[in-house]
Each structure stands twice: as structure tokens, then as C-alpha cells.
Design an enzyme around this catalytic site. Structure first.
Site, PDB file in Angstrom:
ATOM      1  N   HIS A  37      32.509 -18.799 -22.286  1.00  9.93           N
ATOM      2  CA  HIS A  37      33.617 -18.385 -21.581  1.00  9.93           C
ATOM      3  C   HIS A  37      33.922 -19.011 -20.313  1.00  9.93           C
ATOM      4  CE1 HIS A  37      34.704 -15.549 -24.447  1.00  9.93           C
ATOM      5  NE2 HIS A  37      33.868 -14.583 -24.350  1.00  9.93           N
ATOM      6  N   ASP A  38      32.930 -19.011 -19.549  1.00  8.10           N
ATOM      7  CA  ASP A  38      33.141 -19.498 -18.344  1.00  8.10           C
ATOM      8  C   ASP A  38      31.750 -19.625 -17.819  1.00  8.10           C
ATOM      9  OD1 ASP A  38      34.082 -20.914 -16.257  1.00  8.10           O
ATOM     10  OD2 ASP A  38      35.468 -19.227 -15.417  1.00  8.10           O
TER      11      ASP A  38
END
Length: 165
Positions: free
Chosen positions: A35-36
Site C-alpha cells: 500500500h505504501d
């Protein structure tokens, strides 16, 4: 897809408690990375992995005969114990989501002093009671639906009455 392509090839729930916990940790680390690359998301994934440990341990202990027979002979106590564990699990998942998607580790750390006051302790106890009752209601509804979904037993055939000659 995570289960099919990551968790199962790692061995899934096979191989004991430690292996299962490591597999869950790897999956949530991957999700956070995907996701990050933020510390909050890694903290979220690792907290979720940590918070799965009591559930994994409870499933392991529940299979043992002393607890199994106790739960069978005390269904009301068993029901409330399951609801309490479910409420604890929900609260832990909420904490992980607050860390990962809201305040981060620093913001969540601000809650700790607030929960150490008399009012904080009372709030935590009341919230846990509220959540336990809510989970108990959910379990009751699920059991009721399952009971209603089962077909009614077929009527037993009666013996033909003897016909007088």
C-alpha cells in the site's frame, strides 16, 4: 487473493503456532509494503499480526479436552467467554486501525495516559462490557439464523390402522 497467493504458499495455518504466526506477520508486512511504505502501515500490519496471536492460541487451547468438556458442560459460561474474547479481538483490531489509518503510533500513545486515570479505566471497562454484550447479541442472532436455516424434520410415518374384517 492474499490468502491464495501468499498465505497458502507459505504454509498457511499448517506447521504449528509459531509458523502460523510468522506467516500472518509476513502477509501483513507485505500488505503494508504494497500500500505504501509508511511507518504507520507497518505498525498497523505488525499490530494486527500481534493481535492475531491470542486468537490462534485460543483456538489451540480450545481443542484440548479439559476445556472442550468444560465448554460443553457449561454452555452459558462458554457463550459469555467466547463473546468476551470476541470483544477483546474487536477492540484490538480497532486499536491497530487507529494506529495505521488515523493517528499513527504517536497519536495512539497519547491514549495511554488518558486510560490510566480513574475515568479512563471506567471507560475501558464499560466499553469492554458494551462490546461483549454486542458480540453476544451477534452470536445469538447467528445461532438463531443457523437454526432457522435447517430444514424441519420430516414427520414420522404412522402405522396404518388395522382394518377390521
Amino acid at each position: 487473493r492474499l490468502i491464495r497467493y501468499i498465505y497458502v504458499p507459505l504454509g498457511g495455518g499448517q506447521g504449528g503456532l509459531v509458523r502460523r504466526a510468522c506467516n500472518i506477520l509476513l502477509v501483513f508486512t507485505f500488505v503494508a509494503f504494497w500500500h505504501d511504505i509508511k511507518p504507520e502501515l507497518f505498525a498497523w500490519g505488525w499490530l494486527l499480526s500481534l493481535f492475531f496471536l491470542p486468537e490462534i492460541l485460543a483456538q489451540h487451547v480450545a481443542k484440548r479436552e479439559p476445556l472442550k468438556s468444560f465448554m460443553a458442560s457449561h454452555p452459558l459460561t462458554a457463550s459469555w467467554l467466547i463473546a468476551f474474547c470476541g470483544a477483546c479481538n474487536i477492540i484490538m483490531l480497532k486499536i491497530a486501525n487507529i494506529v495505521g489509518y488515523s493517528t499513527g503510533v504517536e497519536g495512539a500513545a497519547l491514549l495511554i495516559p488518558a486510560l490510566q486515570t480513574r475515568q479512563g479505566i471506567m471507560f475501558a471497562m464499560e466499553y469492554l462490557l458494551f462490546m461483549t454484550v454486542g458480540v453476544q447479541i451477534i452470536l445469538f442472532v447467528a445461532d438463531t439464523r443457523a437454526a432457522w436455516a435447517q430444514p424441519a424434520p420430516a414427520p414420522r410415518p404412522t402405522e396404518p390402522e388395522s382394518i377390521p374384517k
